[in-house]
Design an enzyme around this catalytic site. Structure first.
Site, PDB file in Angstrom:
ATOM      1  CE1 TYR A   1     -19.205   5.859  -1.659  1.00  0.00           C
ATOM      2  CE2 TYR A   1     -18.146   3.811  -1.066  1.00  0.00           C
ATOM      3  CZ  TYR A   1     -18.076   5.332  -1.108  1.00  0.00           C
ATOM      4  OH  TYR A   1     -17.320   5.653  -0.610  1.00  0.00           O
TER       5      TYR A   1
ATOM      6  CD  GLU B   1     -17.058   8.783  -1.791  1.00  0.00           C
ATOM      7  OE1 GLU B   1     -17.191   8.671  -0.553  1.00  0.00           O
ATOM      8  OE2 GLU B   1     -17.625   9.957  -2.275  1.00  0.00           O
TER       9      GLU B   1
END
Lengths: 379, 289
Positions: free
Chosen positions: A101, A189
């Site tokens: 991530y 993101e």
């Protein structure tokens, strides 16, 4: 402002982030055609401004073009967290060795953009933060200097051991930061950022939230707004320069100032009612805004009573009174209205309202109670 | 006494010839604020309302008037530059009224202001007022009266509502500060609470927070540890849905963080008075004064 995954990917591709190709379909046939073009297994992904698309069944792996068509027909029109899916992204499936991530969030506490990276990718990062916080590295960035190469490398080493992958990841950090700054993001993101069995580091998903205050200087980004993904009343309100958020209750609220608007909704609830909306007509005195506000509120069939709460500072209460009179002459009200106003030009406002058959009070508490009672009677 | 502004405040208005700047400059002068200069690039040498000298730059205005405070009414895309200009010219207190300043701009402005030892209030705020002495910003002067309650708030009109009720109940104010509704602002609750605690005129504080961020929770912890004076708090946005920006850029519940419930809980844990309605401030403050 939220933008879709395919739009965020486009912004990041321009910065050089390695992202598999993809195309957007609005019909099952289009999805099948795109899948045919890529060949092999594809992923069909709902494009909607909501998290948890996978859990909701909005992301499917299709082994053939006909399967892509089948999944697209199921996903298009599906409701995810109250939003209807109008588009799907069709993209070739990637081979995945590991998932990480990478995100940048504009952090209020440090007053800086903060990188958050984790080798535990592909899942909800809030969950990782809650259960295994040691798996997250946070790194605040001073925007006066930008992301330094050593910082990017450090982030890369938190995700991978192999120096080749670290270097690829560090480069992606720089590219993500560049995209974040250029588009005026409050959040960007990549989840997941994957390593393939061949050792390539690739972004498989992207999310960006744009700071609304940036849109005036980024017309290209502002043009990405998908009005079909929003409530029609909210689009109408924004075009009329009103801040409006639709809720589920039956007391329609028109207030000046965001804090007072929230406090008014809370007071409606306090007295046993439910607010139908948040609506801030802002500080400036403009009867036209009041007319537009009433149009939007009366279009909501749930609204059983309308409550005006105006504290005149910069806002002149006589302008608001004139707006109410004009609006109700154009479109006579079908539900009762309760008006509370006080402050600048209050006497003139009261006179205007009385001459036109309205009554008004200067007490907020009393007005809210009355509006709640009227909504209950009508329900 | 008071906090941040008083009789000795000498003020520059940046954007004095604009629509908002000119309107509020007049109001501040009428209230008795010492407006010593205006700044509008290209209009240097002219006078505002035939009295206040206008300069091309803040540096020129400071050199000529030695002003210690500046208030900013310039459009959002120029606001960050206006703050940097004022701080660079040596102004110690800068009040940014402008709404809609890009948050990333503030990430550059904030550390610069801190490093120069200046104070920024706002942006996206109504400014502040020390009743009977000085007002900087847009808070209507007639709703305030001098007294011993310090007021600090993230909101504009909600503050007016509460201040107006305090005034009607005979509870005057030492200083009212609107710190603004943006996610990154120059002055937070703790800065104001510390100043009120140190101010001899202030006997109690009314604090109005709202959903989003954790500034109120930090303030509650500060109050518990460091304040002897009573504080009464209110949180707006108990009915706000998560993930939506409620007018103010900073008023948003992110995930499960920033809710009204957790802020109210923090107030209760700190032993503060909690106002359930804006009108509850009067009784809660009276009981503590």
């Amino acid at each position: 402002m939220n933008i879709h995954e395919y739009q965020a990917k486009e912004i990041l591709r321009r910065e050089g982030v390695p992202i598999p190709p993809g195309d957007v379909a609005t019909t099952p046939q289009e999805a099948e055609n795109i899948a045919k073009q890529y060949g092999g297994t594809v992923v069909v992904k709902a494009q909607v401004h909501a998290g948890g698309r996978g859990k909701a069944g909005g992301v499917k792996l299709a082994k053939s073009p006909s399967e892509a068509r089948e999944f697209a027909s199921k996903i298009l029109g599906m409701q995810i967290k109250g939003l209807t899916v109008q588009k799907v992204l069709v993209t070739p499936a990637a081979d995945i060795a590991s998932e990480a991530y990478v995100g940048i969030i504009l952090d209020r506490a440090s007053k800086k953009p903060v990188f958050m990276v984790s080798p535990a990718g592909g899942i909800d990062i809030e969950e990782v933060a809650a259960t295994t916080p040691e798996k997250i590295l946070k790194l605040p960035i001073d925007t006066r200097y930008g992301l330094q190469p050593f910082q990017a490398t450090r982030l890369g080493f938190f995700l991978f051991d192999d120096i080749k992958k670290v270097r690829q990841a560090a480069k992606i950090m720089q590219q993500l930061y560049a995209g974040f700054m250029k588009a005026g993001c409050s959040l960007a993101e990549i989840n997941p950022l994957v390593a393939t069995p061949a050792g390539d580091v690739v972004a498989l998903d992207a999310k960006m939230v744009i700071d609304d205050n940036e849109l005036d200087r980024h017309p290209d980004i502002a043009a990405l707004r998908d009005e079909s993904a929003e409530a029609p009343s909210e689009v109408q309100a924004r075009n009329a320069n009103l801040t409006f958020i639709k809720l589920d209750g039956d007391v329609g609220c028109v207030v000046n100032g965001a804090g007072l608007a929230m406090a008014t909704m809370d007071l409606v609830k306090y007295y046993g009612g439910e607010p139908a909306n948040f609506l801030d007509i802002g500080g400036s005195s403009n009867p036209e805004k009041v007319v537009n506000a009433l149009k939007i509120i009366t279009a909501d069939p749930n609204v059983k009573a309308i409550l005006f709460n105006i504290f005149g500072g910069i806002t002149r209460t006589d302008d608001v009174a004139n707006g109410i009179v004009t609006a109700t002459k154009q479109n006579p009200l079908k539900v009762p209205i309760v008006i509370r106003l006080t402050g600048t030009n209050e006497e003139i406002a009261m006179k205007i309202l009385q001459e036109n058959g309205f009554s008004a009070s200067s007490d907020m508490d009393e007005a809210v109670k009355k509006a709640v009672a009227l909504a209950k009677e009508a329900a | 006494m008071s906090i941040f502004i008083d009789d000795n405040t000498t003020l520059i208005v940046q954007g004095i010839t604009g629509r908002d700047g000119s309107f509020h400059a007049k109001q501040m002068i009428e209230y008795g604020t010492k407006v010593v200069a205006g700044v509008t690039p290209g209009k240097g040498g002219q006078r505002f309302e035939n009295t206040v000298p206008i300069f091309n730059t803040v540096a020129d205005a400071v050199a000529a008037t030695n002003a210690n405070t500046s208030v900013i009414y310039v459009p959002p895309m120029y606001a960050a530059d206006a703050i940097l200009e004022a701080v660079d010219a040596g102004v110690k207190l800068v009040v940014a009224i402008t709404e809609g300043v890009p948050v990333l701009d503030m990430t550059r402005v904030y550390p610069f202001v801190k490093e120069r030892g200046a104070r920024l209030i706002g942006p996206n705020c109504p400014g502040l007022i020390t009743p009977g002495q000085c007002k900087v910003g847009i808070i209507p002067g007639r709703i305030c009266t001098p007294g011993s309650v310090g007021v600090v708030s993230r909101s504009g009109t909600l503050t007016y509502e509460v201040v107006y009720q305090l005034t009607r109940a005979g509870l005057g104010q030492s200083t009212c500060v609107g710190i603004g509704g943006d996610p990154i602002n120059g002055t937070n609750f703790i800065d104001c609470l510390a100043a009120f605690e140190a101010d001899p005129q202030t006997k109690a504080v009314a604090m109005m927070g709202e959903i989003g961020g954790t500034d109120e929770q930090a303030a509650a912890a500060f109050i518990k540890q460091n304040m002897k004076k009573p504080v009464v708090g209110f949180i707006a946005g108990q009915t706000a849905p998560p993930g939506r920006r409620m007018g103010h850029a900073g008023a948003i519940i992110s995930g499960s963080s920033g809710t009204a419930a957790e802020k109210i809980q923090a107030f209760q844990d700190a032993g503060m008075g909690v106002a359930k309605r804006p009108m509850d401030f009067v009784e809660l403050l009276k009981a503590r004064l």
